[in-house]
Scaffold this motif. Structure first.
Motif, PDB file in Angstrom:
ATOM      1  N   LYS A   1       0.910  -1.658   0.296  1.00 44.45           N
ATOM      2  CA  LYS A   1      -0.192  -0.249   0.289  1.00 44.45           C
ATOM      3  C   LYS A   1       0.680   1.236   0.108  1.00 44.45           C
ATOM      4  O   LYS A   1       0.532   1.851   0.414  1.00 44.45           O
ATOM      5  N   VAL A   2       1.982   1.539  -0.261  1.00 43.08           N
ATOM      6  CA  VAL A   2       2.770   2.560  -0.830  1.00 43.08           C
ATOM      7  C   VAL A   2       2.797   2.710  -2.751  1.00 43.08           C
ATOM      8  O   VAL A   2       4.117   3.468  -2.831  1.00 43.08           O
ATOM      9  N   GLU A   3       1.774   2.724  -3.207  1.00 45.89           N
ATOM     10  CA  GLU A   3       2.036   3.088  -4.630  1.00 45.89           C
ATOM     11  C   GLU A   3       2.064   4.140  -4.733  1.00 45.89           C
ATOM     12  O   GLU A   3       2.476   5.277  -5.623  1.00 45.89           O
ATOM     13  N   THR A   4       2.056   5.202  -4.546  1.00 42.64           N
ATOM     14  CA  THR A   4       2.180   6.568  -4.231  1.00 42.64           C
ATOM     15  C   THR A   4       3.614   6.811  -4.270  1.00 42.64           C
ATOM     16  O   THR A   4       3.810   7.896  -4.738  1.00 42.64           O
ATOM     17  N   TYR A   5       4.314   6.484  -3.423  1.00 41.93           N
ATOM     18  CA  TYR A   5       5.339   6.903  -3.259  1.00 41.93           C
ATOM     19  C   TYR A   5       6.464   5.656  -3.469  1.00 41.93           C
ATOM     20  O   TYR A   5       7.957   6.000  -3.301  1.00 41.93           O
ATOM     21  N   LEU A   6       6.172   4.312  -4.122  1.00 38.93           N
ATOM     22  CA  LEU A   6       7.301   3.920  -4.591  1.00 38.93           C
ATOM     23  C   LEU A   6       8.379   3.581  -5.329  1.00 38.93           C
ATOM     24  O   LEU A   6       9.427   3.130  -5.105  1.00 38.93           O
ATOM     25  N   HIS A   7       8.220   4.677  -6.121  1.00 36.81           N
ATOM     26  CA  HIS A   7       8.589   4.786  -7.551  1.00 36.81           C
ATOM     27  C   HIS A   7       9.735   5.983  -7.022  1.00 36.81           C
ATOM     28  O   HIS A   7      10.476   6.120  -7.232  1.00 36.81           O
TER      29      HIS A   7
ATOM     30  N   ILE B   1       4.096  -2.102 -10.352  1.00 40.43           N
ATOM     31  CA  ILE B   1       5.414  -1.114 -10.173  1.00 40.43           C
ATOM     32  C   ILE B   1       6.541  -2.393  -9.635  1.00 40.43           C
ATOM     33  O   ILE B   1       7.543  -1.431 -10.719  1.00 40.43           O
ATOM     34  N   CYS B   2       6.108  -2.604  -9.239  1.00 42.99           N
ATOM     35  CA  CYS B   2       8.040  -4.078  -9.132  1.00 42.99           C
ATOM     36  C   CYS B   2       8.578  -4.610 -10.062  1.00 42.99           C
ATOM     37  O   CYS B   2       9.086  -4.178 -10.310  1.00 42.99           O
ATOM     38  N   ASP B   3       7.403  -5.570 -10.666  1.00 41.28           N
ATOM     39  CA  ASP B   3       7.259  -5.891 -12.312  1.00 41.28           C
ATOM     40  C   ASP B   3       7.890  -4.871 -13.258  1.00 41.28           C
ATOM     41  O   ASP B   3       8.762  -5.799 -13.978  1.00 41.28           O
ATOM     42  N   ASP B   4       7.748  -3.502 -13.195  1.00 40.28           N
ATOM     43  CA  ASP B   4       7.833  -2.536 -14.418  1.00 40.28           C
ATOM     44  C   ASP B   4       9.333  -2.554 -13.835  1.00 40.28           C
ATOM     45  O   ASP B   4       9.902  -2.254 -15.362  1.00 40.28           O
ATOM     46  N   TYR B   5       9.860  -2.028 -12.812  1.00 41.93           N
ATOM     47  CA  TYR B   5      10.973  -2.264 -12.502  1.00 41.93           C
ATOM     48  C   TYR B   5      12.073  -2.829 -12.887  1.00 41.93           C
ATOM     49  O   TYR B   5      13.637  -3.298 -13.736  1.00 41.93           O
ATOM     50  N   ALA B   6      11.287  -4.382 -12.132  1.00 42.00           N
ATOM     51  CA  ALA B   6      12.544  -5.615 -13.533  1.00 42.00           C
ATOM     52  C   ALA B   6      13.313  -5.516 -14.674  1.00 42.00           C
ATOM     53  O   ALA B   6      13.729  -6.630 -14.899  1.00 42.00           O
ATOM     54  N   LYS B   7      11.625  -5.223 -15.128  1.00 47.18           N
ATOM     55  CA  LYS B   7      12.367  -5.135 -16.891  1.00 47.18           C
ATOM     56  C   LYS B   7      13.000  -4.237 -17.352  1.00 47.18           C
ATOM     57  O   LYS B   7      13.446  -4.433 -18.533  1.00 47.18           O
ATOM     58  N   LYS B   8      13.016  -3.080 -16.632  1.00 44.70           N
ATOM     59  CA  LYS B   8      14.113  -2.011 -17.147  1.00 44.70           C
ATOM     60  C   LYS B   8      14.922  -2.489 -16.343  1.00 44.70           C
ATOM     61  O   LYS B   8      16.289  -1.059 -17.224  1.00 44.70           O
TER      62      LYS B   8
ATOM     63  N   ASP C   1       7.715   4.018   1.454  1.00 46.13           N
ATOM     64  CA  ASP C   1       8.047   5.756   1.171  1.00 46.13           C
ATOM     65  C   ASP C   1       8.716   6.180   1.590  1.00 46.13           C
ATOM     66  O   ASP C   1       8.243   7.422   1.869  1.00 46.13           O
ATOM     67  N   ASP C   2      10.002   6.044   2.349  1.00 41.40           N
ATOM     68  CA  ASP C   2      11.075   6.595   2.062  1.00 41.40           C
ATOM     69  C   ASP C   2      11.145   6.859   0.974  1.00 41.40           C
ATOM     70  O   ASP C   2      12.174   5.763  -0.184  1.00 41.40           O
ATOM     71  N   TRP C   3      12.093   7.986   1.389  1.00 46.48           N
ATOM     72  CA  TRP C   3      14.276   7.788   0.381  1.00 46.48           C
ATOM     73  C   TRP C   3      15.461   8.211   0.809  1.00 46.48           C
ATOM     74  O   TRP C   3      15.412   8.251   1.734  1.00 46.48           O
ATOM     75  N   ILE C   4      15.927   7.653  -0.383  1.00 44.84           N
ATOM     76  CA  ILE C   4      17.440   7.981   1.021  1.00 44.84           C
ATOM     77  C   ILE C   4      18.291   9.274  -0.993  1.00 44.84           C
ATOM     78  O   ILE C   4      18.151   9.174  -2.322  1.00 44.84           O
ATOM     79  N   GLU C   5      19.381   9.585  -0.068  1.00 48.25           N
ATOM     80  CA  GLU C   5      19.787  10.797  -1.150  1.00 48.25           C
ATOM     81  C   GLU C   5      21.608  10.013  -1.896  1.00 48.25           C
ATOM     82  O   GLU C   5      21.786   8.708  -1.593  1.00 48.25           O
ATOM     83  N   PRO C   6      21.728  10.270  -2.928  1.00 49.56           N
ATOM     84  CA  PRO C   6      21.906  10.068  -4.089  1.00 49.56           C
ATOM     85  C   PRO C   6      23.674   9.195  -3.352  1.00 49.56           C
ATOM     86  O   PRO C   6      24.012   8.018  -3.960  1.00 49.56           O
TER      87      PRO C   6
ATOM     88  N   ARG D   1       3.733   9.720   7.435  1.00 46.79           N
ATOM     89  CA  ARG D   1       3.096  10.253   7.031  1.00 46.79           C
ATOM     90  C   ARG D   1       1.594   9.477   8.098  1.00 46.79           C
ATOM     91  O   ARG D   1       2.345   8.709   8.600  1.00 46.79           O
ATOM     92  N   GLU D   2       1.115   9.801   8.048  1.00 43.11           N
ATOM     93  CA  GLU D   2      -0.884   8.969   8.542  1.00 43.11           C
ATOM     94  C   GLU D   2      -0.360   7.832   7.748  1.00 43.11           C
ATOM     95  O   GLU D   2      -0.715   8.104   6.386  1.00 43.11           O
ATOM     96  N   GLY D   3      -0.921   7.196   9.150  1.00 36.97           N
ATOM     97  CA  GLY D   3      -1.327   6.022   8.163  1.00 36.97           C
ATOM     98  C   GLY D   3      -0.407   4.635   8.376  1.00 36.97           C
ATOM     99  O   GLY D   3      -0.322   3.369   7.654  1.00 36.97           O
TER     100      GLY D   3
END
Length: 327
Positions: free
Chosen positions: A14-20, A50-57, A93-98, A212-214
Motif C-alpha cells: 500500500k505504498v504505490e504513491t511513494y514507491l517510484h 510497479i515492482c515488475d516494471d522496474y525488473a523489466k527495466k 515510502d521513504d527515499w535516500i540521498e544519492p 505520514r498518517e497511516g
C-alpha cells in the motif's frame, strides 16, 4: 579489487504513491553494484505491477510476490534470496540521498565496521524536513556499548531502525525478523548488534523518513501493537543469555510495556473481542509475578503487581489510568 555487492531490500504494501520515488533513489545511487529486492507483500494496489516494471527495466532488480504477511515476512523472504556482501533495508515510502550507500560502504571499510548507521531527515507531508542532530559526530561502539545504548534508549545516536544502516552479510543473515506487524526492527537490531564487533554511527543525514498518517508507527492503537510485548520478551531472552548483567533492567522494561499494552487494551475494549487479549496479558503478568517481585530494579512496578494480585480490578485499573494518562 572486486566491488562488493549491496543487497537493498524493500517491502512494498500500500505504498504505490511513494514507491517510484523510493526505488528511483536507490537505482540512482552513485554506488552501482547493487541488488535491489522488491517484495510485493500481497499489496492490493499497484505495488506489484510497479515492482515488475522496474525488473523489466533494470537487471539489478529482483521481485518477490507473496501473500500478505507483514513487513517482517516480506523482509525475511528477501533475506532468503539476497546475494549481497552487504545488506540494507529501505521502507517503501521513504527515499535516500544519492551517495548514501557509497558513503556507508566507505565507513565500513575504513572503520572495519560490521554495522554502519547514518543520520536522517524526518520529512513531513508538506515537504518540511528536520534532522534530529544539530552537532556533527562519529560514534564507534563495541557490541556491549551498543546494547547499553539501545537499552537506555534516551536520545543516543544508535537507534533501532534498520533503514538507515548498512550491515555486513554475515551479521544480517544470521537472524530473521519475528513475524509480527509492529516493532520488528527493535528485536532485529538488538540481535545484530549483539553479534557485531564494531558499530559506527555518523551524523550525515542520508536517509529521508516520511512521517505520514497511516504508517505502522503513527497509527492509533490497534491489536498489531500487542507485538510490543512479544518483541520485548524476545529481547529479554536474548540479553538473559548474551548480556545477563543487564537482564534485570530489560525485564523491568518488559513489565512496564505489559502494563502499557494492558491499559491500552482496557481503554480500547471495542477492538479486543470479549477481552481475550487483555486476559492473556493479565495472566502472563501473574505467571511472571514471582520472577518480577525478585527483580531489585523493578521499582514501582512491584506495587502495581501486588495490587493486581491482591486487590479488586478497579483499584489497579485506576492506577494504570493515572500512570498512562498522557498516552
Amino acid at each position: 579489487m572486486i566491488e562488493p555487492t549491496i543487497s537493498v531490500i524493500i517491502a512494498a504494501y500500500k505504498v504505490e504513491t511513494y514507491l517510484h520515488k523510493c526505488v528511483d533513489s536507490i537505482l540512482a545511487q552513485t554506488y552501482k553494484n547493487l541488488e535491489l529486492i522488491l517484495v510485493d507483500d500481497g499489496s492490493p494496489d499497484s505495488c506489484g505491477a510497479i515492482c515488475d516494471d522496474y525488473a523489466k527495466k533494470d537487471d539489478r532488480v529482483k521481485v518477490v510476490h507473496k501473500a500478505n504477511g507483514g513487513q517482517s515476512t516480506a523482509r525475511n523472504a528477501a533475506l532468503d534470496i539476497a546475494q549481497g556482501d552487504y545488506i540494507g533495508f529501505i521502507d517503501g515510502d521513504d527515499w535516500i540521498e544519492p551517495v548514501m550507500y557509497q558513503s556507508l560502504l566507505d565507513v565500513s571499510f575504513k572503520e572495519d565496521a560490521d554495522i554502519v548507521q547514518c543520520g536522517w531527515y524526518k520529512v513531513e507531508t508538506d515537504g518540511t524536513k528536520e534532522c534530529p542532530f544539530s552537532e556533527p559526530f562519529k560514534e564507534v561502539y563495541t557490541s556491549e556499548r551498543g546494547l547499553d545504548e539501545l537499552i537506555q534508549s534516551q536520545g543516543g545516536h544508535l537507534n533501532t531502525s534498520v533503514c538507515c544502516k548498512l550491515f555486513k552479510r554475515d551479521i544480517a543473515q544470521k537472524y530473521r525478523f519475528s513475524p509480527v506487524r509492529a516493532y520488528e526492527d527493535d528485536e532485529y537490531i538488538f540481535k545484530t548488534v549483539s553479534e557485531a564487533t564494531r558499530i559506527v554511527c555518523i551524523d550525515t543525514p542520508y536517509y529521508n523518513y516520511l512521517n505520514r498518517e497511516g504508517s505502522t508507527m503513527t497509527a492509533t492503537f490497534n491489536l498489531n501493537k500487542i507485538a510490543l510485548v512479544t518483541i520485548q520478551s524476545n529481547i529479554c531472552e536474548l540479553l538473559r543469555k548474551r548480556y545477563p548483567e543487564r537482564y534485570p533492567e530489560v525485564q523491568k522494561i518488559l513489565c512496564s510495556k505489559q502494563f502499557y499494552i494492558l491499559h491500552s487494551l482496557l481503554r480500547h475494549s471495542e477492538i479486543d473481542e470479549n477481552g481475550i487479549h487483555a486476559k492473556e496479558l493479565f495472566d502472563s503478568l501473574m505467571t511472571s509475578y514471582g520472577s518480577y517481585m525478585q527483580n531489585s530494579q523493578m521499582g514501582r512496578n512491584k506495587l502495581v503487581l501486588w495490587l493486581m494480585k491482591y486487590m479488586p480490578s478497579f483499584v489497579w485499573k485506576k492506577v494504570l489510568d493515572i500512570r498512562f494518562k498522557k498516552t
